[in-house]
Design a protein around this motif. Structure first.
Motif, PDB file in Angstrom:
ATOM      1  N   ILE A 295       0.834  -1.202   0.000  1.00 15.09           N
ATOM      2  CA  ILE A 295       0.000   0.000   0.000  1.00 15.09           C
ATOM      3  C   ILE A 295       0.871   1.257   0.000  1.00 15.09           C
ATOM      4  N   ARG A 296       2.177   1.044  -0.081  1.00 15.41           N
ATOM      5  CA  ARG A 296       3.120   2.162  -0.110  1.00 15.41           C
ATOM      6  C   ARG A 296       3.432   2.578  -1.549  1.00 15.41           C
ATOM      7  N   TRP A 297       4.151   3.679  -1.640  1.00 11.59           N
ATOM      8  CA  TRP A 297       4.594   4.201  -2.930  1.00 11.59           C
ATOM      9  C   TRP A 297       5.812   3.417  -3.402  1.00 11.59           C
ATOM     10  N   PHE A 298       6.893   3.479  -2.651  1.00 11.30           N
ATOM     11  CA  PHE A 298       8.110   2.748  -2.954  1.00 11.30           C
ATOM     12  C   PHE A 298       8.486   1.842  -1.785  1.00 11.30           C
ATOM     13  N   TYR A 299       9.288   0.843  -2.104  1.00 11.39           N
ATOM     14  CA  TYR A 299       9.801  -0.081  -1.095  1.00 11.39           C
ATOM     15  C   TYR A 299      11.236  -0.398  -1.453  1.00 11.39           C
ATOM     16  N   ASP A 300      12.128  -0.243  -0.485  1.00  5.67           N
ATOM     17  CA  ASP A 300      13.545  -0.522  -0.672  1.00  5.67           C
ATOM     18  C   ASP A 300      13.844  -1.858   0.005  1.00  5.67           C
ATOM     19  N   PRO A 301      13.980  -2.943  -0.777  1.00  3.83           N
ATOM     20  CA  PRO A 301      14.052  -4.271  -0.168  1.00  3.83           C
ATOM     21  C   PRO A 301      15.291  -4.531   0.674  1.00  3.83           C
ATOM     22  N   ASP A 302      16.407  -3.862   0.359  1.00  4.18           N
ATOM     23  CA  ASP A 302      17.620  -4.118   1.136  1.00  4.18           C
ATOM     24  C   ASP A 302      18.213  -2.850   1.746  1.00  4.18           C
ATOM     25  N   GLY A 303      17.492  -1.738   1.634  1.00  2.00           N
ATOM     26  CA  GLY A 303      17.943  -0.489   2.239  1.00  2.00           C
ATOM     27  C   GLY A 303      19.036   0.228   1.485  1.00  2.00           C
ATOM     28  N   SER A 304      19.362  -0.248   0.286  1.00  2.00           N
ATOM     29  CA  SER A 304      20.452   0.399  -0.468  1.00  2.00           C
ATOM     30  C   SER A 304      20.026   0.827  -1.867  1.00  2.00           C
ATOM     31  N   GLN A 305      18.745   0.752  -2.175  1.00  2.00           N
ATOM     32  CA  GLN A 305      18.277   1.095  -3.515  1.00  2.00           C
ATOM     33  C   GLN A 305      17.833   2.563  -3.621  1.00  2.00           C
ATOM     34  N   ILE A 306      17.358   3.113  -2.545  1.00  2.00           N
ATOM     35  CA  ILE A 306      16.976   4.531  -2.515  1.00  2.00           C
ATOM     36  C   ILE A 306      18.047   5.276  -1.731  1.00  2.00           C
ATOM     37  N   ILE A 307      18.756   6.159  -2.393  1.00  2.00           N
ATOM     38  CA  ILE A 307      19.927   6.813  -1.800  1.00  2.00           C
ATOM     39  C   ILE A 307      19.506   7.799  -0.709  1.00  2.00           C
ATOM     40  N   PRO A 308      20.424   8.140   0.216  1.00  3.54           N
ATOM     41  CA  PRO A 308      20.082   9.044   1.324  1.00  3.54           C
ATOM     42  C   PRO A 308      19.504  10.378   0.865  1.00  3.54           C
ATOM     43  N   GLU A 309      19.961  10.904  -0.277  1.00  4.04           N
ATOM     44  CA  GLU A 309      19.449  12.184  -0.773  1.00  4.04           C
ATOM     45  C   GLU A 309      17.973  12.127  -1.139  1.00  4.04           C
ATOM     46  N   LEU A 310      17.438  10.910  -1.258  1.00  4.94           N
ATOM     47  CA  LEU A 310      16.043  10.723  -1.657  1.00  4.94           C
ATOM     48  C   LEU A 310      15.263   9.883  -0.652  1.00  4.94           C
ATOM     49  N   ASP A 311      15.766   9.781   0.575  1.00  3.28           N
ATOM     50  CA  ASP A 311      15.131   8.837   1.498  1.00  3.28           C
ATOM     51  C   ASP A 311      13.741   9.276   1.962  1.00  3.28           C
ATOM     52  N   TYR A 312      13.317  10.482   1.567  1.00  2.00           N
ATOM     53  CA  TYR A 312      11.925  10.863   1.824  1.00  2.00           C
ATOM     54  C   TYR A 312      10.956  10.002   1.020  1.00  2.00           C
ATOM     55  N   MET A 313      11.475   9.233   0.056  1.00  2.00           N
ATOM     56  CA  MET A 313      10.614   8.352  -0.736  1.00  2.00           C
ATOM     57  C   MET A 313      10.274   7.063   0.001  1.00  2.00           C
ATOM     58  N   ASN A 314      10.980   6.784   1.073  1.00  2.00           N
ATOM     59  CA  ASN A 314      10.675   5.608   1.883  1.00  2.00           C
ATOM     60  C   ASN A 314       9.492   5.884   2.806  1.00  2.00           C
ATOM     61  N   ASN A 315       8.754   4.843   3.130  1.00  2.64           N
ATOM     62  CA  ASN A 315       7.643   4.942   4.086  1.00  2.64           C
ATOM     63  C   ASN A 315       6.642   6.027   3.684  1.00  2.64           C
ATOM     64  N   VAL A 316       6.104   5.870   2.483  1.00  4.08           N
ATOM     65  CA  VAL A 316       5.146   6.826   1.931  1.00  4.08           C
ATOM     66  C   VAL A 316       3.900   6.077   1.469  1.00  4.08           C
ATOM     67  N   LEU A 317       2.736   6.572   1.878  1.00  8.87           N
ATOM     68  CA  LEU A 317       1.475   5.984   1.434  1.00  8.87           C
ATOM     69  C   LEU A 317       1.276   6.279  -0.044  1.00  8.87           C
ATOM     70  N   SER A 318       0.987   5.253  -0.824  1.00  7.90           N
ATOM     71  CA  SER A 318       0.756   5.422  -2.261  1.00  7.90           C
ATOM     72  C   SER A 318      -0.387   6.391  -2.518  1.00  7.90           C
ATOM     73  N   SER A 319      -0.243   7.175  -3.575  1.00  7.40           N
ATOM     74  CA  SER A 319      -1.321   8.079  -3.969  1.00  7.40           C
ATOM     75  C   SER A 319      -2.404   7.345  -4.740  1.00  7.40           C
ATOM     76  N   GLU A 320      -2.158   6.085  -5.102  1.00  5.52           N
ATOM     77  CA  GLU A 320      -3.123   5.340  -5.909  1.00  5.52           C
ATOM     78  C   GLU A 320      -3.675   4.080  -5.249  1.00  5.52           C
ATOM     79  N   MET A 321      -2.843   3.356  -4.481  1.00  9.45           N
ATOM     80  CA  MET A 321      -3.279   2.035  -4.035  1.00  9.45           C
ATOM     81  C   MET A 321      -4.532   2.046  -3.150  1.00  9.45           C
TER      82      MET A 321
END
Length: 451
Positions: free
Chosen positions: A408-434
């Protein structure tokens, strides 16, 4: 958040719909009346994004925009407010038709009010029919045809059950959509790029065909029919999907179709290209085609079923058995195979496609919009496309059954290294569509007696 975690233990799809409905309507409505888009999952609460979430983080360059957001928090809070409002409006219209629940009518009126307010911004700017993404809950100059599709979808679904004043306003708004886009010859600036939608032959062609088809059903104005016929005469969405288009482009060696390949330079085998947000166009075609069918069946003829079969068939690209779709994946246009894209270094900022901070490197981050889009496409395929109806029905059930606190989230980082620190606001976000799409798919399926 406890309400999201409880999705894992839902005893039925209807129970899950009830859980989503209960928490979503409590958090998604801003005091202005405009619905939020993406929202931050912050421990035990879901909240709007705030300036502190972006300290030291990467963002768009707003310097060339006429109307500048105060910051990236306003972008995420409202990036998809039009889409969210439209899908949620459709979901509540279907819920009311399936149950007669007056609470659904009340929520539908709120979602309609959100779209109406956004439309009013354009009217006040001297552009009736303009639906700008309402960054900061005010006018903006940014939009895209898919936002209009979801607005059209919701308004069209609600029109059947709406009170008279809302019906009249819906007709005015949709005619306004058609007239505005015609007045600008379907040309816009999308973020940083010029976009001539009049040249589209696939999903966006279907969107503008649908807008004009509905406008004609309300207005009887032959201009709207002529516009619809123009798009129909250019259309290829009933014959090909994006994967077919990519295969043909590769065979014809058209380099212009591979603009995102630079993210994975040096990692491509012969015949491969980087797929970026392509399969998710399935829902655009499916929803648009059904609306055209419902407003002018003679216009679309026998194109609905083959279009649904064509676009539904792309669901497996980028999605493994875990139903956690990859944002980036490589498609082999020769062997019709795909594989996850590698994690690559970032490009220099001046080379970011669309100036987008996330489209600056490839990764194995997962995102849930493909599940949303194929969930609803499957509902329509189960209704209209007999050759694949059983498979589509089963896929809809499988996706709905999988929706949990991760999906039900927007993005998911399965191992914690796919979304870089400069963009970590993308983690733990409720999807705008789901959330809204789950409700729309469930209640539309209930209306069609699929479950």
């Amino acid at each position: 958040m406890k309400a999201l975690q409880e999705l894992r233990s839902a005893t039925s799809l209807e129970a899950k719909a009830g859980q989503i409905q209960q928490f979503y309507e409590k958090v998604i409505h801003h005091e202005s009346g405009i619905m939020y888009s993406l929202m931050k999952i912050d421990g035990d609460r879901i909240r709007p994004f705030a300036p502190e979430d972006f300290a030291g983080k990467d963002s768009f360059d707003f310097s060339q925009w006429r109307i500048k957001p105060n910051g990236h928090w306003e972008v995420l809070n409202n990036e998809n407010s039009i889409t969210t409002s439209g899908i949620y409006l459709a979901s509540q219209a279907y819920r009311y038709q399936a149950t007669g629940d007056e609470a659904a009518l009340l929520e539908a009126a709120k979602a309609f009010g959100s779209l109406d307010l956004i439309y009013t911004f354009g009217e006040r700017d001297g552009r009736p029919g303009w639906m700008g993404k309402p960054y900061g809950f005010r006018l903006s100059d940014q939009t895209s045809g898919d936002q209009y599709l979801d607005a059209l979808w919701g308004l069209f679904a609600y029109h059947r059950i709406a009170p008279a004043p809302h019906k009249s306003r819906i007709e005015q708004m949709i005619i306004g959509f058609a007239d505005y886009w015609r007045s600008i010859d379907y040309k816009i600036i999308y973020i940083t790029s010029f976009w001539d939608n009049k040249l589209e032959q696939y999903a966006y062609n279907a969107i503008f065909l649908a807008i004009n088809s509905v406008a004609y059903s309300f207005s009887g104005n032959p201009v709207h029919l002529q516009e619809a016929e123009f798009f129909l005469n250019r259309a290829k969405w009933h014959e090909e999907n994006n994967m077919d288009k990519f295969r043909r482009a590769h065979a014809e060696e058209r380099e212009g179709d591979w603009k995102f390949n630079k993210l994975v330079k040096g990692h491509l085998s012969p015949g491969e290209h980087l797929c970026w947000e392509s399969t998710i166009h399935s829902k655009f075609v499916a929803v648009a085609a059904e609306i055209i069918h419902q407003t002018n069946a003679g216009l679309i003829g026998d194109k609905l079923t083959p279009a649904l079969i064509k676009w539904w068939s792309t669901w497996h690209y980028g999605i493994e058995d875990d139903l956690l779709p990859y944002y980036y994946f490589l498609v082999d246009t020769i062997r019709d195979e795909w594989r996850p894209a590698p994690r690559t270094p970032r490009l220099p900022r001046e080379e970011w496609p669309l100036g987008h901070p996330f489209i600056s490197y490839s990764s194995q981050a997962r995102w849930m919009e493909p599940l949303c889009r194929f969930m609803y496409t499957s509902v329509l395929a189960a209704k209209y496309a007999k050759p694949i109806a059983d498979e589509a029905h089963q896929l809809a059930l499988r996706i709905m059954g999988s929706v949990d606190d991760i999906r039900i989230r927007w993005f998911y980082d399965p191992d914690g290294s796919q979304i870089i620190p400069e963009l970590d606001y993308m983690n733990n976000v409720l999807s705008s569509e789901m959330p809204a799409t789950y409700l729309a798919a469930f209640w539309r399926g209930r209306m069609e007696r699929l479950w």
